[in-house]
Design an enzyme around this catalytic site. Structure first.
Site, PDB file in Angstrom:
ATOM      1  N   GLU A  83       0.848  -1.191   0.000  1.00  0.00           N
ATOM      2  CA  GLU A  83       0.000   0.000   0.000  1.00  0.00           C
ATOM      3  C   GLU A  83       0.883   1.241   0.000  1.00  0.00           C
ATOM      4  O   GLU A  83       0.450   2.320   0.369  1.00  0.00           O
ATOM      5  CB  GLU A  83      -0.984  -0.016   1.156  1.00  0.00           C
ATOM      6  CG  GLU A  83      -0.406  -0.260   2.515  1.00  0.00           C
ATOM      7  CD  GLU A  83      -1.476  -0.224   3.589  1.00  0.00           C
ATOM      8  OE1 GLU A  83      -2.033   0.857   3.801  1.00  0.00           O
ATOM      9  OE2 GLU A  83      -1.740  -1.271   4.204  1.00  0.00           O
ATOM     10  N   CYS A 120      -3.573  -3.787   4.469  1.00  0.00           N
ATOM     11  CA  CYS A 120      -2.614  -4.806   4.922  1.00  0.00           C
ATOM     12  C   CYS A 120      -2.980  -6.226   4.485  1.00  0.00           C
ATOM     13  O   CYS A 120      -2.126  -7.105   4.469  1.00  0.00           O
ATOM     14  CB  CYS A 120      -2.501  -4.792   6.441  1.00  0.00           C
ATOM     15  SG  CYS A 120      -2.044  -3.188   7.092  1.00  0.00           S
ATOM     16  N   HIS A 244      -2.599 -10.275  12.077  1.00  0.00           N
ATOM     17  CA  HIS A 244      -2.079  -8.992  11.583  1.00  0.00           C
ATOM     18  C   HIS A 244      -1.745  -8.158  12.825  1.00  0.00           C
ATOM     19  O   HIS A 244      -2.582  -8.002  13.713  1.00  0.00           O
ATOM     20  CB  HIS A 244      -3.121  -8.280  10.720  1.00  0.00           C
ATOM     21  CG  HIS A 244      -2.742  -6.841  10.462  1.00  0.00           C
ATOM     22  ND1 HIS A 244      -1.557  -6.494   9.866  1.00  0.00           N
ATOM     23  CD2 HIS A 244      -3.375  -5.673  10.760  1.00  0.00           C
ATOM     24  CE1 HIS A 244      -1.480  -5.177   9.782  1.00  0.00           C
ATOM     25  NE2 HIS A 244      -2.555  -4.653  10.332  1.00  0.00           N
TER      26      HIS A 244
HETATM   27  P1  HMG Z   1      -2.770   6.788  21.172  1.00  0.00           P
HETATM   28  O1  HMG Z   1      -3.819   7.772  21.475  1.00  0.00           O
HETATM   29  O2  HMG Z   1      -1.441   7.296  20.806  1.00  0.00           O
HETATM   30  O3  HMG Z   1      -2.488   5.826  22.383  1.00  0.00           O
HETATM   31  O4  HMG Z   1      -3.342   5.878  20.023  1.00  0.00           O
HETATM   32  P2  HMG Z   1      -3.386   5.516  23.672  1.00  0.00           P
HETATM   33  O5  HMG Z   1      -3.440   6.702  24.556  1.00  0.00           O
HETATM   34  O6  HMG Z   1      -4.688   4.861  23.248  1.00  0.00           O
HETATM   35  O7  HMG Z   1      -2.458   4.438  24.356  1.00  0.00           O
HETATM   36  C1  HMG Z   1      -2.182   3.231  23.726  1.00  0.00           C
HETATM   37  C2  HMG Z   1      -2.235   2.133  24.791  1.00  0.00           C
HETATM   38  O8  HMG Z   1      -1.186   2.374  25.738  1.00  0.00           O
HETATM   39  C3  HMG Z   1      -3.541   2.125  25.605  1.00  0.00           C
HETATM   40  O9  HMG Z   1      -3.790   0.764  25.907  1.00  0.00           O
HETATM   41  C4  HMG Z   1      -3.156   2.867  26.873  1.00  0.00           C
HETATM   42  O10 HMG Z   1      -3.955   2.534  28.001  1.00  0.00           O
HETATM   43  C5  HMG Z   1      -1.720   2.409  27.047  1.00  0.00           C
HETATM   44  P3  HMG Z   1      -5.305   0.187  25.888  1.00  0.00           P
HETATM   45  O11 HMG Z   1      -6.043   0.982  26.920  1.00  0.00           O
HETATM   46  O12 HMG Z   1      -5.826   0.417  24.490  1.00  0.00           O
HETATM   47  O13 HMG Z   1      -5.119  -1.275  26.184  1.00  0.00           O
HETATM   48  N1  HMG Z   1      -0.883   3.345  27.825  1.00  0.00           N
HETATM   49  C6  HMG Z   1       0.001   2.943  28.762  1.00  0.00           C
HETATM   50  N2  HMG Z   1       0.318   1.715  29.225  1.00  0.00           N
HETATM   51  C7  HMG Z   1       1.291   1.638  30.197  1.00  0.00           C
HETATM   52  N3  HMG Z   1       1.923   2.737  30.714  1.00  0.00           N
HETATM   53  C8  HMG Z   1       1.610   3.973  30.268  1.00  0.00           C
HETATM   54  C9  HMG Z   1       0.610   4.119  29.262  1.00  0.00           C
HETATM   55  N4  HMG Z   1       0.072   5.168  28.591  1.00  0.00           N
HETATM   56  C10 HMG Z   1      -0.836   4.684  27.717  1.00  0.00           C
HETATM   57  N5  HMG Z   1       2.230   5.030  30.780  1.00  0.00           N
HETATM   58  C11 HMG Z   1      -3.548   4.233  18.350  1.00  0.00           C
HETATM   59  C12 HMG Z   1      -3.112   4.510  19.772  1.00  0.00           C
HETATM   60  C13 HMG Z   1      -3.488   2.743  18.100  1.00  0.00           C
HETATM   61  C14 HMG Z   1      -4.999   4.709  18.152  1.00  0.00           C
HETATM   62  C15 HMG Z   1      -2.602   4.990  17.387  1.00  0.00           C
HETATM   63  O14 HMG Z   1      -1.294   4.500  17.517  1.00  0.00           O
HETATM   64  C16 HMG Z   1      -3.001   4.905  15.928  1.00  0.00           C
HETATM   65  O15 HMG Z   1      -3.802   5.703  15.446  1.00  0.00           O
HETATM   66  N6  HMG Z   1      -2.394   3.940  15.155  1.00  0.00           N
HETATM   67  C17 HMG Z   1      -2.675   3.762  13.734  1.00  0.00           C
HETATM   68  C18 HMG Z   1      -3.917   2.972  13.482  1.00  0.00           C
HETATM   69  C19 HMG Z   1      -3.774   1.533  13.922  1.00  0.00           C
HETATM   70  O16 HMG Z   1      -2.683   1.007  14.055  1.00  0.00           O
HETATM   71  N7  HMG Z   1      -4.923   0.849  14.096  1.00  0.00           N
HETATM   72  C20 HMG Z   1      -4.924  -0.562  14.460  1.00  0.00           C
HETATM   73  C21 HMG Z   1      -6.118  -1.302  13.877  1.00  0.00           C
HETATM   74  S1  HMG Z   1      -6.324  -1.002  12.147  1.00  0.00           S
HETATM   75  C22 HMG Z   1      -5.095  -1.948  11.379  1.00  0.00           C
HETATM   76  O17 HMG Z   1      -4.488  -2.772  11.991  1.00  0.00           O
HETATM   77  C23 HMG Z   1      -4.829  -1.688   9.926  1.00  0.00           C
HETATM   78  C24 HMG Z   1      -3.540  -0.946   9.631  1.00  0.00           C
HETATM   79  O18 HMG Z   1      -2.449  -1.830   9.782  1.00  0.00           O
HETATM   80  C25 HMG Z   1      -3.586  -0.388   8.213  1.00  0.00           C
HETATM   81  C26 HMG Z   1      -3.890  -1.307   7.076  1.00  0.00           C
HETATM   82  O19 HMG Z   1      -4.650  -2.254   7.138  1.00  0.00           O
HETATM   83  O20 HMG Z   1      -3.392  -0.970   6.015  1.00  0.00           O
HETATM   84  C27 HMG Z   1      -3.307   0.213  10.548  1.00  0.00           C
END
Ligand code: HMG
Length: 445
Positions: A83, A120, A244
Site C-alpha cells: 500500500e 494490509c 495482523h
Molecule cells: P494513542 O492515542 O497514541 O495511544 O493511540 P493511547 O493513549 O490509546 O495508548 C495506547 C495504549 O497504551 C492504551 O492501551 C493505553 O492505556 C496504554 P489500551 O487501553 O488500548 O489497552 N498506555 C500505557 N500503558 C502503560 N503505561 C503507560 C501508558 N500510557 C498509555 N504510561 C492508536 C493509539 C493505536 C490509536 C494509534 O497509535 C493509531 O492511530 N495507530 C494507527 C492505526 C492503527 O494502528 N490501528 C490498528 C487497527 S487497524 C489496522 O491494523 C490496519 C492498519 O495496519 C492499516 C492497514 O490495514 O493498512 C493500521
C-alpha cells in the site's frame, strides 16, 4: 488433493531503527511505557536514504532465490502486495523483476506479474492467489513469488506515528511445500469502512480508535465465517495464532475476544465457570447494551485466569517478537507474525510438524480473513536459515533529528537529498530517476 503452501520465506527490514522508549517518547512528552507496555512496541524500522519498497522486496527475494538455488525460469508468477506504491500503472513487481534480472542470467519474461491492493490484507490475498493458481494446475511446474513490502509512514504528529515501520517479506509458493500447507477453507469479514485510507495521498487519513473497533468487528465476522466452512474452532487446535499486528497491543485485544469465542460451549468454559461464571448469552438480556456490558465484565475476568494467560503465552506471545522490534509492516505484518512463531518453535525444539496455525489477516477499509495452515517437517530448517535476528540487531540507531530527516527523505511531496546513514553491501539500492520519472535501481557489489 495436492498440498500447496509456503516453501520458503525471507524477511528484510529497513536498515534504520528508531527507539520508541529512549528516543521517540521523550520528544512526544510521553511515558516510555505507553510504547513498551501499552502498544507493546520497542522500536520501528525505517528505510535508509537508498532503500524503498522495491529494494527491500528485491533484496528479500534475491536472498530467497539464492538460498533455494532458484533461477528465473523456476518462477512463473511474481505478485507484490503493497500500500506504498509510487505508480498508479506500472506495478512494483516489474521493478523487482528488473532488479533480479540484473543479477541472474535468465529473465522473467514468462512470468505473470501483478500488484494487489487492499491495505494490509493484500499480502494474504496475494498468497491465496498464488495457491489458487497452483491448485488450478496453471503453474506448469513453476512456483510463485509473493512479496509483501511497505514503508508504513504516517504524517508527522499524527496518532499513528508511533506504529510506523518498514520492511518486506518474500514467500515462495509451491506444491509439497517445506514450511506450511494452506487449508482450502477460509472465512471472511468484509465491510465498506473509512477507518484508514489514503485517497491519492501518501500518508493515511486514520481514525485510530475506530480502526481498532473495526479490526475487532471484522475479525469476529471472519472467525464465524471460517467456522461455517471448517467447523467449530477450539484453542487447543492451534499451536500458534499469528494475527495482523499493527502493534502487539492490538493483538492482545483480538486474542482475548477470539479465545472467548472459541471456548464458548466447551469444557474450558465449564472449568472456568466456578471462578468467573458462564459466558453471558444474548437471550438472557433485554437489550444489546446490557448484554455487551455483561460480556465486557466476563472478558475482563477471563483475561486474568490462568487458563487464558497460559494459552496466550504459548499461542500468541511468540508471534509478536519481531513485530515488537520493527513496528507495522502493513502487508508483511501477519507474515512476520508467522515467522516469529516458527522461529520460536525451532529455537525451543518444538515438535511442530503436523500441528496447525490459525492465520488471522486484516486490512483497513476493511476486511479480515482467517485460514488454517499445517506445519510441514521442513519448517525448522527454513526459519533457521533466516538472518532476521542479525538484521534487527545491526540496524543503525537514529536520533530524533535523523528520524525527522529520514521521514522527509521518504515523503513523496519533498525532494530531500540525504547522505545515507549506513553503507550498502551486496544489495539493490535506489539510484535516482529516469527520463520518464521512473525509479532506477542498481546492485551494489
Ligand atoms: P494513542 O492515542 O497514541 O495511544 O493511540 P493511547 O493513549 O490509546 O495508548 C495506547 C495504549 O497504551 C492504551 O492501551 C493505553 O492505556 C496504554 P489500551 O487501553 O488500548 O489497552 N498506555 C500505557 N500503558 C502503560 N503505561 C503507560 C501508558 N500510557 C498509555 N504510561 C492508536 C493509539 C493505536 C490509536 C494509534 O497509535 C493509531 O492511530 N495507530 C494507527 C492505526 C492503527 O494502528 N490501528 C490498528 C487497527 S487497524 C489496522 O491494523 C490496519 C492498519 O495496519 C492499516 C492497514 O490495514 O493498512 C493500521
Amino acid at each position: 488433493m495436492t498440498a500447496v503452501g509456503i516453501d520458503a520465506i525471507e524477511v528484510r527490514t529497513g536498515r534504520l531503527k528508531l527507539d520508541l522508549a529512549e528516543t521517540f517518547a521523550p520528544e512526544m512528552g510521553d511515558d516510555p511505557e505507553k510504547y513498551t507496555k501499552g502498544l507493546g512496541l520497542f522500536a520501528s524500522s525505517f528505510p535508509d536514504a537508498y532503500e524503498d519498497i522495491v529494494t527491500m522486496g528485491a533484496n528479500a527475494a534475491h536472498r530467497l532465490m539464492e538460498r533455494k538455488g532458484l533461477e528465473p525460469q523456476d518462477i512463473g508468477r511474481i505478485d507484490v502486495a503493497t500500500e506504498s506504491a509510487f505508480d498508479n500503472s506500472k506495478p512494483v513487481s516489474t521493478y523487482i523483476a528488473g532488479c533480479l534480472e540484473q543479477v541472474y542470467d535468465g529473465d522473467f519474461h514468462h512470468a505473470n506479474k501483478g500488484e494487489r491492493k487492499f491495505a494490509c490484507i493484500s499480502g494474504t490475498q496475494s498468497l491465496d492467489d498464488a495457491v489458487n493458481w497452483i491448485l488450478a494446475g496453471r503453474n506448469r511446474g513453476r512456483g510463485a513469488l509473493v512479496i509483501a513490502t511497505d514503508t508504513a509512514l504516517y504524517a508527522r504528529d499524527s496518532s499513528g506515528e508511533a506504529t510506523q515501520g518498514a520492511g518486506a517479506v518474500a514467500m515462495y509458493i509451491t506444491e509439497d511445500p517445506s514450511m506450511v500447507e494452506l487449508s482450502t477453507e477460509q472465512g471472511y469479514g468484509s465491510a465498506d469502512e473509512t477507518d484508514f485510507l489514503k485517497p491519492n495521498q501518501q500518508f493515511p487519513s486514520v481514525d485510530g480508535k475506530r480502526s481498532m473497533q473495526v479490526y475487532l468487528a471484522r475479525m469476529r465476522e471472519a472467525l464465524t465465517d471460517f467456522e461455517r466452512a471448517a467447523g467449530d474452532t477450539h484453542p487447543d487446535d492451534y499451536a500458534f495464532i499469528p494475527f495482523h499486528t499493527p502493534f502487539p497491543g492490538m493483538v492482545r485485544k483480538a486474542a482475548l475476544l477470539g479465545y472467548r469465542h472459541m471456548i464458548r460451549g466447551t469444557e474450558v468454559e465449564d472449568e472456568l465457570a466456578e471462578d468467573i461464571g458462564r459466558q453471558p448469552r444474548r437471550e438472557n438480556f433485554d437489550s444489546r447494551e446490557e448484554f455487551e456490558e455483561a460480556i465486557k465484565g466476563y472478558v475482563d475476568d477471563l483475561k486474568d485466569t490462568d487458563a487464558y494467560r497460559e494459552w496466550y503465552g504459548e499461542a500468541i506471545d511468540p508471534t509478536l517478537d519481531i513485530s515488537s522490534q520493527v513496528g507495522n509492516w502493513y502487508t508483511g505484518s501477519v507474515h512476520i507474525a508467522r515467522v516469529s512463531a516458527l522461529l520460536h518453535a525451532a529455537e525451543t525444539d518444538m515438535d511442530l510438524a503436523g500441528q496447525k496455525l490459525l492465520v488471522a489477516s486484516y486490512g483497513s477499509g476493511a476486511q479480515a480473513e482467517i485460514h488454517e495452515e499445517t506445519v510441514k517437517p521442513g519448517f525448522a530448517d527454513e526459519v533457521e536459515a533466516l538472518n532476521i535476528d542479525d538484521q534487527i540487531e545491526t540496524r543503525q540507531d537514529i536520533s530524533f533529528e535523523e528520524y525527522e530527516q529520514i521521514h522527509d527523505r521518504h515523503n513523496h511531496e519533498k525532494s530531500v537529498e540525504l547522505e545515507p546513514f549506513t553503507q550498502p553491501d551486496e544489495e539493490f539500492v535506489f539510484d535516482g530517476w529516469g527520463p520518464m520519472n521512473e525509479r532506477k535501481y542498481t546492485y551494489i557489489q
